[in-house]
Design a protein around this motif. Structure first.
Motif, PDB file in Angstrom:
ATOM      1  N   ASN A   2      -9.046  -5.434   1.565  1.00 27.07           N
ATOM      2  CA  ASN A   2      -7.852  -5.927   2.421  1.00 27.07           C
ATOM      3  C   ASN A   2      -6.494  -5.511   1.622  1.00 27.07           C
ATOM      4  O   ASN A   2      -6.544  -5.171   0.519  1.00 27.07           O
ATOM      5  CB  ASN A   2      -8.006  -7.376   2.656  1.00 27.07           C
ATOM      6  N   GLU A   3      -5.538  -6.067   2.137  1.00 24.33           N
ATOM      7  CA  GLU A   3      -4.213  -5.916   1.711  1.00 24.33           C
ATOM      8  C   GLU A   3      -3.918  -6.458   0.654  1.00 24.33           C
ATOM      9  O   GLU A   3      -3.458  -5.674  -0.124  1.00 24.33           O
ATOM     10  CB  GLU A   3      -3.278  -6.294   2.932  1.00 24.33           C
ATOM     11  N   MET A  25       0.948  -3.301   3.732  1.00 29.76           N
ATOM     12  CA  MET A  25       1.144  -3.620   5.149  1.00 29.76           C
ATOM     13  C   MET A  25      -0.072  -3.343   5.635  1.00 29.76           C
ATOM     14  O   MET A  25      -0.654  -4.269   6.682  1.00 29.76           O
ATOM     15  CB  MET A  25       2.166  -2.826   5.697  1.00 29.76           C
ATOM     16  N   ARG A  26      -0.796  -2.487   5.558  1.00 27.54           N
ATOM     17  CA  ARG A  26      -2.103  -2.255   5.963  1.00 27.54           C
ATOM     18  C   ARG A  26      -3.173  -1.652   5.425  1.00 27.54           C
ATOM     19  O   ARG A  26      -2.570  -0.649   4.368  1.00 27.54           O
ATOM     20  CB  ARG A  26      -1.921  -1.318   7.327  1.00 27.54           C
ATOM     21  N   SER A  28      -7.197   0.116   5.173  1.00 26.27           N
ATOM     22  CA  SER A  28      -8.518   0.439   5.901  1.00 26.27           C
ATOM     23  C   SER A  28      -8.732   1.864   5.387  1.00 26.27           C
ATOM     24  O   SER A  28      -7.978   2.494   4.670  1.00 26.27           O
ATOM     25  CB  SER A  28      -8.328   0.134   7.464  1.00 26.27           C
ATOM     26  N   GLN A  31      -6.486   4.105   7.399  1.00 26.53           N
ATOM     27  CA  GLN A  31      -5.083   4.316   7.249  1.00 26.53           C
ATOM     28  C   GLN A  31      -4.448   3.177   6.266  1.00 26.53           C
ATOM     29  O   GLN A  31      -4.889   2.151   6.362  1.00 26.53           O
ATOM     30  CB  GLN A  31      -4.316   4.095   8.801  1.00 26.53           C
ATOM     31  N   VAL A  32      -3.550   3.684   5.580  1.00 27.94           N
ATOM     32  CA  VAL A  32      -2.895   3.040   4.520  1.00 27.94           C
ATOM     33  C   VAL A  32      -1.388   2.658   4.995  1.00 27.94           C
ATOM     34  O   VAL A  32      -0.821   3.958   4.994  1.00 27.94           O
ATOM     35  CB  VAL A  32      -3.165   3.168   3.136  1.00 27.94           C
ATOM     36  N   VAL A  33      -0.809   1.853   4.915  1.00 31.89           N
ATOM     37  CA  VAL A  33       0.772   1.580   4.964  1.00 31.89           C
ATOM     38  C   VAL A  33       1.136   0.881   3.950  1.00 31.89           C
ATOM     39  O   VAL A  33       0.781  -0.220   3.710  1.00 31.89           O
ATOM     40  CB  VAL A  33       1.161   1.076   6.247  1.00 31.89           C
ATOM     41  N   ARG A  96       8.602   2.964   4.208  1.00 28.14           N
ATOM     42  CA  ARG A  96       7.261   2.856   4.795  1.00 28.14           C
ATOM     43  C   ARG A  96       6.579   4.190   4.552  1.00 28.14           C
ATOM     44  O   ARG A  96       6.956   5.063   5.096  1.00 28.14           O
ATOM     45  CB  ARG A  96       7.140   2.163   6.204  1.00 28.14           C
ATOM     46  N   VAL A  98       2.987   6.142   5.365  1.00 28.85           N
ATOM     47  CA  VAL A  98       1.817   5.962   6.093  1.00 28.85           C
ATOM     48  C   VAL A  98       0.943   7.003   5.855  1.00 28.85           C
ATOM     49  O   VAL A  98       1.202   8.363   6.059  1.00 28.85           O
ATOM     50  CB  VAL A  98       2.519   5.940   7.695  1.00 28.85           C
TER      51      VAL A  98
END
Length: 147
Positions: A2-3, A25-26, A28, A31-33, A96, A98
């Motif tokens: 998880n984050e 922020m994310r 998975s 996707q990673v942010v 940010r 992404v």
């Protein structure tokens, strides 16, 4: 992962991410942010240092590939082979990054990894500032299967 776990992993294993104050922020396998604030990454012009912009994109791209390999149960060593960065706009605040695997040839990558124990994959990351794309990073990674 998880984050919070990804943030701890990056800060523990890549200390530069802690110095840059990178937050997740994310996280998975799709996707990673990541985000980073301006103050620890500022340059002499009052904008974000290009190396910080590049590093944040690289961390996001590496992380999404790392999480995908982990999700598929593939023990590996993942390293960067080559990067290209296009700097499009100055970053004057929080940025940010992404990264996702859309458009990546995952099946060919997996096949090569299984066949040779080594494979390359390019991953893209966009760096966004105030909703606009400030930079784009293309990272070519090499995964080596751990046996």
């Amino acid at each position: 992962m998880n984050e919070a776990a990804l943030a701890a992993f990056l800060h523990d294993h890549i200390p530069l991410s802690r110095a840059m104050d990178v937050s997740v922020m994310r996280a998975s396998a799709e996707q990673v942010v990541l985000e980073a604030p301006l103050p620890p990454n500022i340059n002499v012009h009052g904008t974000m240092f290009g190396g910080s912009v590049s590093t944040l994109g690289l961390l996001a791209a590496w992380s999404v590939l790392h999480l995908r390999l982990e999700a598929e149960g593939i023990a590996n060593q993942l390293v960067i082979h080559k990067t290209e960065v296009d700097y499009l706009l100055p970053v004057k605040g929080r940025v940010r990054a992404v990264a996702g695997l859309d458009g990546a040839d995952w099946e060919s990558f997996r096949h090569m990894l299984e066949r040779r124990g080594k494979a390359r994959l390019s991953v893209m990351a966009e760096l966004l500032f105030e909703g606009a794309v400030a930079a784009r990073l293309k990272g070519e990674f090499v995964a080596l299967v751990e046996r």
